[in-house]
Design a protein around this motif. Structure first.
Motif, short mmCIF file in Angstrom:
data_model
loop_
_atom_site.label_atom_id
_atom_site.label_comp_id
_atom_site.label_asym_id
_atom_site.label_seq_id
_atom_site.Cartn_x
_atom_site.Cartn_y
_atom_site.Cartn_z
N UNK A 233 40.26 48.17 62.64
CA UNK A 233 39.40 48.34 61.46
C UNK A 233 37.92 48.30 61.84
N UNK A 234 37.61 47.63 62.94
CA UNK A 234 36.22 47.59 63.40
C UNK A 234 35.70 49.00 63.66
N UNK A 235 36.51 49.84 64.31
CA UNK A 235 36.10 51.23 64.58
C UNK A 235 35.95 52.00 63.28
N UNK A 236 36.84 51.77 62.35
CA UNK A 236 36.77 52.48 61.07
C UNK A 236 35.44 52.18 60.37
N UNK A 237 35.06 50.92 60.32
CA UNK A 237 33.86 50.55 59.58
C UNK A 237 32.58 50.97 60.30
N UNK A 238 32.69 51.29 61.60
CA UNK A 238 31.53 51.85 62.30
C UNK A 238 31.23 53.28 61.86
N UNK A 239 32.16 53.88 61.12
CA UNK A 239 32.00 55.28 60.71
C UNK A 239 31.19 55.44 59.43
N UNK A 241 28.07 53.64 56.51
CA UNK A 241 27.16 52.61 56.03
C UNK A 241 27.35 52.36 54.54
N UNK A 242 28.28 53.08 53.92
CA UNK A 242 28.50 52.94 52.49
C UNK A 242 29.21 51.62 52.18
N UNK A 243 28.88 50.99 51.05
CA UNK A 243 29.62 49.80 50.66
C UNK A 243 31.09 50.14 50.47
N UNK A 244 31.95 49.25 50.95
CA UNK A 244 33.38 49.54 51.01
C UNK A 244 34.19 48.36 50.48
N UNK A 245 35.22 48.68 49.71
CA UNK A 245 36.20 47.67 49.32
C UNK A 245 37.53 48.03 49.97
N UNK A 246 38.31 47.02 50.27
CA UNK A 246 39.61 47.21 50.91
C UNK A 246 40.68 47.33 49.84
N UNK A 247 41.63 48.25 50.04
CA UNK A 247 42.72 48.39 49.08
C UNK A 247 43.94 47.65 49.58
N UNK A 248 44.76 47.23 48.62
CA UNK A 248 45.94 46.46 48.96
C UNK A 248 47.17 47.32 49.17
N UNK A 249 47.45 48.25 48.24
CA UNK A 249 48.63 49.10 48.34
C UNK A 249 49.91 48.34 48.01
N UNK A 250 51.03 49.02 48.23
CA UNK A 250 52.34 48.41 48.00
C UNK A 250 52.63 47.46 49.16
N UNK A 251 52.85 46.17 48.90
CA UNK A 251 52.99 45.20 49.99
C UNK A 251 54.15 45.53 50.92
N UNK A 252 53.87 45.54 52.24
CA UNK A 252 54.91 45.84 53.24
C UNK A 252 55.16 44.65 54.15
N UNK A 253 54.32 43.62 54.04
CA UNK A 253 54.48 42.42 54.85
C UNK A 253 54.52 41.21 53.94
N UNK A 270 29.54 46.09 55.95
CA UNK A 270 29.76 47.09 54.89
C UNK A 270 30.94 46.76 53.99
N UNK A 271 31.86 45.89 54.41
CA UNK A 271 32.98 45.53 53.54
C UNK A 271 32.48 44.56 52.48
N UNK A 272 32.65 44.95 51.21
CA UNK A 272 32.11 44.19 50.10
C UNK A 272 33.17 43.48 49.27
N UNK A 273 34.44 43.68 49.61
CA UNK A 273 35.44 42.97 48.83
C UNK A 273 36.79 43.66 48.83
N UNK A 274 37.58 43.31 47.83
CA UNK A 274 38.95 43.80 47.70
C UNK A 274 39.16 44.49 46.37
N UNK A 275 39.99 45.54 46.37
CA UNK A 275 40.51 46.14 45.15
C UNK A 275 42.02 46.21 45.31
N UNK A 276 42.71 45.29 44.67
CA UNK A 276 44.14 45.10 44.92
C UNK A 276 44.91 45.10 43.60
#
Length: 300
Positions: A233-239, A241-253, A270-276
């Motif tokens: 995820x570190x590489x992803x967020x290097x792509x 500068x926009x504020x970003x929230x993480x999504x939860x999706x259908x739980x698999x773990x 850049x990660x600003x929170x969760x949308x779950x």
């Protein structure tokens, strides 16, 4: 699951919501305009915890091994009201039907509310990737006194439905920005496999989706991203500068593994929170309040 009492002046129960819809539909717009909004989108700590509930509008009612978990509207509303009552939950992302029910019940006072815009790409449909904007548009989001809009932008090079989806997404970014409203874009690099739409959840796949999504529209001043948590995820967020929230999706773990993954990703720039949604609303033990409390503690 017991209902929470509604604030004075709001619908007392679901029967009253139905009565208002039948006999006084104009009260929906009045309640929306009167809804108390936050002065600022982000609280003092600069982090956002949002509960998502737009899945049924795409025909996606399943959670884990329960294919119709989200079928009961009153049960879903009960769970959402429990989640929204937690002071660590900043707001809601949902389709208009759910937003309006919760507005009438007084559950959205002082909350951030994002309207779900494109629900035309029904789960499993032949036209799934031609994801039309059949929900809110920017004007409706402004008139409903919401804080912004969210849309799914799946990019599939093997499906011509991608082009009209990209065009509509760019238009939505521009129209929301013109009203100084958040445009939350949820991109995926996708393809069809065995008749189903699947997403490339490698770091490379998510990065490609980010690069396309963050360039949409006449301006990106009000654009946010909603991204899955993936390996590297570190590489992803290097792509971006926009504020970003993480999504939860259908739980698999397991919940413990899921929360640990979120905790690590929330520490990135850049990660600003969760949308779950489903992970918190339908936990394995059905303790919605407990799941929400744990997730909110990771954000704030």
């Amino acid at each position: 699951m017991p209902e929470n009492p509604a604030p004075t002046g709001f619908a007392r129960d679901y029967a009253e919501v139905s009565r208002i819809r039948a006999f006084e539909p104009e009260r929906i717009a009045l309640a929306a305009r009167a809804r108390r909004r936050r002065e600022h989108l982000l609280p003092a700590d600069g982090r956002l915890m949002v509960v998502a509930a737009d899945h049924p509008a795409r025909g996606a009612n399943g959670v884990g091994d329960r294919p119709m978990a989200m079928a009961s509207r009153t049960d879903l509303l009960d769970r959402l009201r429990v989640a929204l009552a937690d002071p660590g939950v900043d707001g809601l992302l949902a389709s208009a039907d759910i937003v309006e029910d919760l507005t009438l019940l007084g559950a959205l006072e002082g909350k951030v509310v994002l309207g779900s815009m494109n629900r035309g790409g029904l789960q499993g449909a032949a036209f799934e990737l031609d994801d039309r904007f059949t929900g809110y548009d920017a004007q409706a989001i402004a008139e409903a006194n919401l804080d912004g809009g969210k849309f799914l932008t799946r990019i599939a090079l093997d499906d011509p439905g991608t082009l009209p989806t990209l065009t509509a997404s760019a238009h939505a970014v521009s129209e929301l920005a013109a009203r100084r409203l958040v445009a939350m874009v949820e991109p995926f690099w996708s393809r069809r496999q065995g008749g189903k739409v699947v997403h490339d959840l490698s770091a490379e796949g998510v990065i490609k989706s980010v690069n396309v999504a963050q360039a949409l529209g006449r301006t990106t001043a009000y654009t946010w991203l909603k991204l899955p948590v993936v390996e590297d995820m570190e590489r992803v967020m290097e792509a971006t500068t926009l504020p970003t929230v993480l999504l939860g999706g259908d739980p698999a773990t397991s919940p413990e593994e899921t929360f640990a993954t979120w905790r690590k990703a929330l520490s990135l720039p850049s990660v600003r929170g969760l949308t779950v949604g489903r992970t918190l609303l339908y936990p394995p033990d059905d303790d919605v309040a407990g799941a929400v409390r744990t997730a909110a503690s990771l954000v704030h």
